[in-house]
Design a protein around this motif. Structure first.
Motif, PDB file in Angstrom:
ATOM      1  N   ALA A 149       0.822  -1.214   0.000  1.00 14.07           N
ATOM      2  CA  ALA A 149       0.000   0.000   0.000  1.00 14.07           C
ATOM      3  C   ALA A 149       0.852   1.259   0.000  1.00 14.07           C
ATOM      4  O   ALA A 149       0.378   2.328  -0.390  1.00 14.07           O
ATOM      5  N   ILE A 150       2.101   1.154   0.424  1.00 15.13           N
ATOM      6  CA  ILE A 150       3.017   2.292   0.361  1.00 15.13           C
ATOM      7  C   ILE A 150       3.732   2.340  -0.984  1.00 15.13           C
ATOM      8  O   ILE A 150       3.818   3.389  -1.631  1.00 15.13           O
ATOM      9  N   VAL A 151       4.244   1.198  -1.427  1.00  9.82           N
ATOM     10  CA  VAL A 151       5.077   1.159  -2.634  1.00  9.82           C
ATOM     11  C   VAL A 151       4.262   1.387  -3.897  1.00  9.82           C
ATOM     12  O   VAL A 151       4.676   2.145  -4.790  1.00  9.82           O
ATOM     13  N   THR A 152       3.088   0.761  -4.004  1.00  6.19           N
ATOM     14  CA  THR A 152       2.319   0.840  -5.244  1.00  6.19           C
ATOM     15  C   THR A 152       1.857   2.262  -5.571  1.00  6.19           C
ATOM     16  O   THR A 152       2.057   2.727  -6.697  1.00  6.19           O
ATOM     17  N   PRO A 153       1.231   3.018  -4.647  1.00  2.00           N
ATOM     18  CA  PRO A 153       0.866   4.403  -4.997  1.00  2.00           C
ATOM     19  C   PRO A 153       2.068   5.279  -5.338  1.00  2.00           C
ATOM     20  O   PRO A 153       1.999   6.109  -6.252  1.00  2.00           O
ATOM     21  N   LEU A 154       3.178   5.097  -4.616  1.00  3.37           N
ATOM     22  CA  LEU A 154       4.370   5.890  -4.922  1.00  3.37           C
ATOM     23  C   LEU A 154       4.879   5.580  -6.329  1.00  3.37           C
ATOM     24  O   LEU A 154       5.274   6.481  -7.083  1.00  3.37           O
ATOM     25  N   GLY A 155       4.874   4.295  -6.698  1.00  2.00           N
ATOM     26  CA  GLY A 155       5.309   3.923  -8.044  1.00  2.00           C
ATOM     27  C   GLY A 155       4.382   4.467  -9.112  1.00  2.00           C
ATOM     28  O   GLY A 155       4.839   4.933 -10.172  1.00  2.00           O
ATOM     29  N   LEU A 156       3.079   4.435  -8.849  1.00  2.02           N
ATOM     30  CA  LEU A 156       2.117   4.975  -9.811  1.00  2.02           C
ATOM     31  C   LEU A 156       2.309   6.474  -9.994  1.00  2.02           C
ATOM     32  O   LEU A 156       2.299   6.978 -11.130  1.00  2.02           O
ATOM     33  N   VAL A 157       2.511   7.194  -8.904  1.00  4.50           N
ATOM     34  CA  VAL A 157       2.715   8.642  -8.996  1.00  4.50           C
ATOM     35  C   VAL A 157       3.999   8.953  -9.752  1.00  4.50           C
ATOM     36  O   VAL A 157       4.035   9.845 -10.616  1.00  4.50           O
ATOM     37  N   ALA A 158       5.076   8.215  -9.464  1.00  6.75           N
ATOM     38  CA  ALA A 158       6.343   8.445 -10.163  1.00  6.75           C
ATOM     39  C   ALA A 158       6.188   8.203 -11.658  1.00  6.75           C
ATOM     40  O   ALA A 158       6.702   8.977 -12.487  1.00  6.75           O
ATOM     41  N   ALA A 159       5.480   7.129 -12.033  1.00  3.46           N
ATOM     42  CA  ALA A 159       5.273   6.856 -13.451  1.00  3.46           C
ATOM     43  C   ALA A 159       4.382   7.921 -14.093  1.00  3.46           C
ATOM     44  O   ALA A 159       4.630   8.360 -15.224  1.00  3.46           O
ATOM     45  N   TRP A 160       3.341   8.351 -13.376  1.00  5.63           N
ATOM     46  CA  TRP A 160       2.421   9.353 -13.932  1.00  5.63           C
ATOM     47  C   TRP A 160       3.120  10.690 -14.148  1.00  5.63           C
ATOM     48  O   TRP A 160       2.843  11.391 -15.118  1.00  5.63           O
ATOM     49  N   LEU A 161       4.024  11.042 -13.261  1.00  5.19           N
ATOM     50  CA  LEU A 161       4.769  12.286 -13.427  1.00  5.19           C
ATOM     51  C   LEU A 161       5.669  12.242 -14.664  1.00  5.19           C
ATOM     52  O   LEU A 161       6.065  13.291 -15.178  1.00  5.19           O
ATOM     53  N   CYS A 162       5.979  11.043 -15.127  1.00  3.95           N
ATOM     54  CA  CYS A 162       6.780  10.872 -16.346  1.00  3.95           C
ATOM     55  C   CYS A 162       5.907  10.578 -17.562  1.00  3.95           C
ATOM     56  O   CYS A 162       6.400  10.062 -18.572  1.00  3.95           O
ATOM     57  N   SER A 163       4.614  10.884 -17.484  1.00  6.47           N
ATOM     58  CA  SER A 163       3.694  10.496 -18.556  1.00  6.47           C
ATOM     59  C   SER A 163       4.049  11.147 -19.885  1.00  6.47           C
ATOM     60  O   SER A 163       3.983  10.513 -20.944  1.00  6.47           O
TER      61      SER A 163
ATOM     62  N   LEU B 291      -9.313   1.389 -25.155  1.00  5.43           N
ATOM     63  CA  LEU B 291     -10.489   2.148 -24.727  1.00  5.43           C
ATOM     64  C   LEU B 291     -10.196   3.632 -24.524  1.00  5.43           C
ATOM     65  O   LEU B 291     -11.051   4.479 -24.805  1.00  5.43           O
ATOM     66  N   THR B 292      -9.014   3.953 -24.010  1.00  2.66           N
ATOM     67  CA  THR B 292      -8.726   5.340 -23.625  1.00  2.66           C
ATOM     68  C   THR B 292      -7.775   6.056 -24.558  1.00  2.66           C
ATOM     69  O   THR B 292      -7.666   7.285 -24.490  1.00  2.66           O
ATOM     70  N   GLY B 293      -7.074   5.328 -25.428  1.00  6.07           N
ATOM     71  CA  GLY B 293      -6.043   5.953 -26.238  1.00  6.07           C
ATOM     72  C   GLY B 293      -4.689   5.836 -25.567  1.00  6.07           C
ATOM     73  O   GLY B 293      -4.583   5.399 -24.413  1.00  6.07           O
ATOM     74  N   PRO B 294      -3.621   6.258 -26.252  1.00  5.66           N
ATOM     75  CA  PRO B 294      -2.266   5.994 -25.764  1.00  5.66           C
ATOM     76  C   PRO B 294      -1.659   7.054 -24.855  1.00  5.66           C
ATOM     77  O   PRO B 294      -0.543   6.858 -24.387  1.00  5.66           O
ATOM     78  N   LEU B 295      -2.316   8.181 -24.610  1.00  5.89           N
ATOM     79  CA  LEU B 295      -1.713   9.203 -23.752  1.00  5.89           C
ATOM     80  C   LEU B 295      -1.578   8.667 -22.327  1.00  5.89           C
ATOM     81  O   LEU B 295      -2.573   8.302 -21.694  1.00  5.89           O
ATOM     82  N   HIS B 296      -0.356   8.668 -21.798  1.00  4.30           N
ATOM     83  CA  HIS B 296      -0.088   7.993 -20.538  1.00  4.30           C
ATOM     84  C   HIS B 296      -0.662   8.715 -19.328  1.00  4.30           C
ATOM     85  O   HIS B 296      -0.883   8.083 -18.288  1.00  4.30           O
ATOM     86  N   ARG B 297      -0.911   9.999 -19.414  1.00  2.00           N
ATOM     87  CA  ARG B 297      -1.506  10.681 -18.262  1.00  2.00           C
ATOM     88  C   ARG B 297      -2.928  10.179 -18.007  1.00  2.00           C
ATOM     89  O   ARG B 297      -3.440  10.267 -16.886  1.00  2.00           O
ATOM     90  N   VAL B 298      -3.572   9.652 -19.034  1.00  6.60           N
ATOM     91  CA  VAL B 298      -4.891   9.032 -18.891  1.00  6.60           C
ATOM     92  C   VAL B 298      -4.760   7.521 -18.740  1.00  6.60           C
ATOM     93  O   VAL B 298      -5.459   6.885 -17.944  1.00  6.60           O
ATOM     94  N   LEU B 299      -3.844   6.945 -19.509  1.00  3.77           N
ATOM     95  CA  LEU B 299      -3.711   5.497 -19.567  1.00  3.77           C
ATOM     96  C   LEU B 299      -3.280   4.897 -18.233  1.00  3.77           C
ATOM     97  O   LEU B 299      -3.829   3.877 -17.803  1.00  3.77           O
ATOM     98  N   LEU B 300      -2.313   5.500 -17.560  1.00  2.00           N
ATOM     99  CA  LEU B 300      -1.759   4.896 -16.346  1.00  2.00           C
ATOM    100  C   LEU B 300      -2.789   4.736 -15.222  1.00  2.00           C
ATOM    101  O   LEU B 300      -2.886   3.648 -14.632  1.00  2.00           O
TER     102      LEU B 300
END
Length: 373
Positions: free
Chosen positions: A240-254, A313-322
């Motif tokens: 629960a700590i690692v997964t949200p942090l990883g998602l945020v880090a990836a989203w910031l690199c969208s 369904l959403t298209g390839p833009l990663h800020r939406v996709l992730l």
């Protein structure tokens, strides 16, 4: 001058803010980002997906070899929250709170982590078949777990989860060491990851063949196929700590992921530090995958098929996709784990078997929809 025919935007155009709102008039518009959706529509779709996840979690907690009534579920949560409700019987409380709820939450967290890792690696390597285990991390985790179970290495200190985590980090360290001189281009990442994975797979097989008995081999094989049964609250807290942090880090690199999906040259022309970004994203995916595999074993197909389905369904833009990939991965693994518990009750299948049985035809369907089959 004659009017220019409408053409599909090039890679740079797709990343430009104006291209995210401009209508697409070509016949191939289904393959470009669907950014024309309004903010309210996106918020509504995201709320619907989050609601589906909440319903899936509640449903999965209820079902099993012994089904639980909705009233019992409400009583358990009410008593834990300190509400004025009649407490449930101790056996029901323990069944829900100590066994099923951490298991279901772990399935949601691992499913989200694997889906995000698959989405990131497919962009970084420009490989539609990339999944979270591309870097050889799962093979290293398997070797670490087998070393603890079979050889007793650090058994009193590490345990299976600790051994698997150390093995995963060692395999990723070897990957980075091999890529130190050759660089981090997509082809080298893929090939080196395959080599590292095969090396640690061979070590795992060697340990099992040389030292394990039949019962140990059977137990290790069950773990290697993936199972949520060992999930407890301490492991859930780590995920629960690692997964949200990883998602945020990836989203910031969208935005960087959008550029990398079109190649290193395109990303560099947009001012993206390709090597630095690739290294950051590889570290993020390795940590997420290591924690997931160390906790529940290697679960295949989640990180492979979920990104393709959501991208369709959403298209390839990663800020939406992730974010949508994380929600879809969570729902998918919660549902498949529930099916693994009840399909052959009272016997329980490894969830990796269910994801493979469902994932293979779903992946073929996605490829057919994309016109690649």
């Amino acid at each position: 001058m004659p009017a220019e025919p409408a053409t599909r935007p090039g890679p740079v155009d797709l990343l430009h803010p104006a291209a995210r709102t401009a209508p697409v008039t070509t016949a191939t518009s289904a393959t470009v980002p669907r950014a024309g959706r309004s903010g309210a529509a996106r918020a509504g779709l995201f709320l619907a997906a989050a609601t589906l996840l909440a319903v899936s979690v509640a449903w999965a907690v209820r079902i099993g070899t012994a089904d639980v009534a909705w009233t019992d579920l409400a009583a358990v949560f009410g008593s834990r929250l300190g509400l004025a409700v009649e407490p449930p019987p101790p056996l029901v409380d323990s069944l829900i709170w100590d066994l099923r709820l951490p298991r279901v939450l772990m399935a949601a967290l691992v499913g989200a982590a694997l889906a995000v890792c698959g989405t990131v690696l497919q962009a970084v390597t420009r490989n539609a078949l990339a999944d979270p285990y591309l870097l050889g991390v799962s093979s290293g985790a398997s070797t670490g777990a087998v070393a603890v179970v079979v050889l007793g290495v650090g058994a009193g200190v590490l345990g299976v989860t600790g051994g698997a985590l150390i093995g995963a980090l060692l395999s990723f360290g070897l990957l980075l060491l091999l890529l130190r001189r050759t660089g981090l281009d997509s082809v080298r990442i893929v090939l080196t990851g395959v080599v590292v994975g095969q090396l640690f797979t061979a070590l795992t097989s060697l340990i099992l063949m040389a030292s394990a008995d039949a019962d140990t081999t059977r137990a290790v094989t069950h773990w290697l196929l993936g199972s949520m049964a060992p999930a407890r609250w301490d492991a859930v807290a780590v995920c629960a700590i690692v997964t949200p942090l990883g998602l945020v880090a990836a989203w910031l690199c969208s935005t960087a992921l959008d550029g990398l999906a079109f190649g290193a040259d395109t990303a560099a022309s947009l001012g993206i530090g390709v090597r630095r970004t690739r290294m950051l994203l590889l570290v993020v995916t390795a940590v997420l995958t290591s924690v997931a595999v160390a906790t529940v074993g290697a679960i295949g197909f989640v990180g492979l098929i979920v990104p393709h389905g959501v991208r369709f369904l959403t298209g390839p833009l990663h800020r939406v996709l992730l974010p949508y990939a994380a929600l879809a991965g969570a729902v998918f693994l919660v549902a498949t784990d529930a099916l693994a518990r009840v399909a052959f009750a009272p016997r329980e299948l490894p969830v990796g078997v269910i994801t493979a049985l469902l994932g293979a035809p779903l992946f073929l369907l996605v490829l057919r929809k994309r016109g690649e089959l």
